[in-house]
Design an enzyme around this catalytic site. Structure first.
Site, mmCIF file in Angstrom:
data_model
loop_
_atom_site.group_PDB
_atom_site.id
_atom_site.type_symbol
_atom_site.label_atom_id
_atom_site.label_comp_id
_atom_site.label_asym_id
_atom_site.label_seq_id
_atom_site.Cartn_x
_atom_site.Cartn_y
_atom_site.Cartn_z
ATOM 1 N N SER A 120 -31.148 -29.493 -45.092
ATOM 2 C CA SER A 120 -31.403 -28.289 -45.881
ATOM 3 C C SER A 120 -32.317 -28.619 -47.072
ATOM 4 O O SER A 120 -33.444 -29.060 -46.855
ATOM 5 C CB SER A 120 -30.065 -27.690 -46.332
ATOM 6 O OG SER A 120 -30.245 -26.384 -46.818
ATOM 7 N N ASP A 196 -27.429 -20.623 -37.603
ATOM 8 C CA ASP A 196 -27.526 -20.937 -39.028
ATOM 9 C C ASP A 196 -27.821 -19.653 -39.801
ATOM 10 O O ASP A 196 -28.842 -18.995 -39.565
ATOM 11 C CB ASP A 196 -28.659 -21.951 -39.226
ATOM 12 C CG ASP A 196 -28.746 -22.488 -40.649
ATOM 13 O OD1 ASP A 196 -28.497 -21.713 -41.595
ATOM 14 O OD2 ASP A 196 -29.060 -23.676 -40.782
ATOM 15 N N HIS A 229 -25.012 -24.210 -40.204
ATOM 16 C CA HIS A 229 -25.693 -24.969 -41.253
ATOM 17 C C HIS A 229 -24.823 -26.111 -41.781
ATOM 18 O O HIS A 229 -25.100 -26.664 -42.833
ATOM 19 C CB HIS A 229 -26.035 -23.997 -42.392
ATOM 20 C CG HIS A 229 -27.091 -24.489 -43.347
ATOM 21 N ND1 HIS A 229 -28.415 -24.587 -43.004
ATOM 22 C CD2 HIS A 229 -27.024 -24.913 -44.629
ATOM 23 C CE1 HIS A 229 -29.120 -25.035 -44.034
ATOM 24 N NE2 HIS A 229 -28.291 -25.259 -45.034
#
Lengths: 251, 251
Positions: A120, A196, A229
């Site tokens: 991320s 996600d 995620h």
């Protein structure tokens, strides 16, 4: 500043490659060490893993109540705007100060063979540091990276706070901009979960994929149905990423 | 009461064995799901994993400031002493209420094929529930279990608080006592770290090993140099444990 190091058994017998893992928003050095299971593949391939924190920390360090600004949200850049400019220099910390700490204190770390990856915000960090230091980080991969921070809410907020209103400075911390000027010999690996929740709003991999294609940057992009995620996603594909770096750094 | 369930891909095609994981002091249902990497081997072997919490929870549930009594420290028994006797019935919860919740809500759970394992206090729970319900939990293993709670400080403190001063009741919750009267057909697997700081004071595996030998209970005990009491240890040997249960439950 705290950080974590995983030293593989092979370090007893000689130098081993060094792989940097940069974490995402709200994380510390601990998450990937506790939740990803990276030790298995790192031990198998003989790779040392370094996990820095995601920002400066402490009572004297500027912070913000939001999870996506201040402590835990350093964005791997050098802040130029007050109050952040006094402490927030995570790119310099990782490529300079912490690199030296590792080189001095972990004699088995072969600093001539380094790779970088992350998740991320840390995927953003890995990509941007790879492009800005291609001789240093010879291999690169990312889980669910922010690939175009200058065009998404997380990046716009952080960049505005840390380095001011949109300017040429933003391009220096945006992988999609960087790849247009700097292609590397690395074959970049990116994995993203199709479930996600940040895929369409914050990650926008398509922009980066297109930029790599146009620039001629080798990229292996995989979109995995059903994955989110989180660290369950990371743990699932961690072995692939470490094998990817091992192939490049030991090949 | 919260709990975690890992459902393997094979559950789409029919019933799968059920493996219960009981956590140690201070843990919840989350630790093993987030830190042990059990999903990999459970997916490979087609095993459903259930992770209950370690005690009743909530503002109305009696608690204690110490980490080893009250919430997070249920010791998998039925308390008879106030104030604990109103809520603390973790053995009944796991073998009854939660078992039924799983059977009703997870149709792929084959309740005729159940195994049980756990860590530390949860290793104590796995061993004692296995011996008390040998037809229910056909396979059993443990990481760093408390095997003789009636003879160590953790157990003495908890038993005194939950079920009163030493009496015959203590023997019902002590694996070393139970194995002397009830041997099972299971081949029990126990792993312990030699660098575990609780090894000599709280775990005392030698007492249980000797009791198993004298009683004729099949036991595979492994002591691993360099490993402690933590989830790094558990993650390292998780695959072995799930393979152990898979062999017994699917063999």
């Amino acid at each position: 500043m705290r950080f974590a190091v995983y030293t593989p058994p092979q370090a007893k017998d000689g130098p081993v490659p060094v792989l940097w893992y940069l974490s995402g928003l709200t994380c510390t050095w601990a998450n990937v060490m506790e939740k990803s299971g990276l030790q298995r593949a790192a031990a198998q391939h003989g790779i040392m893993i370094i996990a820095p924190d995601t920002s400066p920390r402490g009572p004297d360090v500027p912070d913000d109540e939001a999870y996506d600004l201040g402590q835990g949200a350093g964005f791997y850049l050098t802040a130029t705007e007050p109050p952040w400019d006094t402490h927030y220099r995570m790119d310099q910390y990782i490529t300079g100060e912490l690199r030296d700490v590792i080189a001095v204190n972990f004699p088995a770390a072969d600093m001539a063979r380094q790779g970088i990856f992350g998740h991320s915000m840390g995927g953003h960090g890995a990509l941007t540091l790879h492009f800005k230091h291609p001789g240093t980080y010879q291999s690169c991969s990312a889980f669910s990276p922010i690939t175009s921070p200058a065009r998404v809410p997380w990046g716009e907020k952080a960049f505005t706070a840390y380095i001011g209103p949109p300017s040429i400075a933003w391009e220096q911390y945006d992988a999609t901009e960087l790849v247009q000027n700097t292609q590397t010999r690395a074959h970049i690996l990116i994995d993203t979960g199709k479930a996600d929740p940040f895929l369409e709003t914050q990650l926008k991999p398509d922009i980066f994929i297109e930029a790599c294609e146009q620039a001629g940057q080798a990229l292996d992009y995989r979109l995995h149905a059903g994955y989110g995620h989180d660290y369950y996603f990371i743990a699932t594909f961690m072995d692939d990423h470490i094998a990817h770096h091992a192939k490049a750094l030991k090949g």
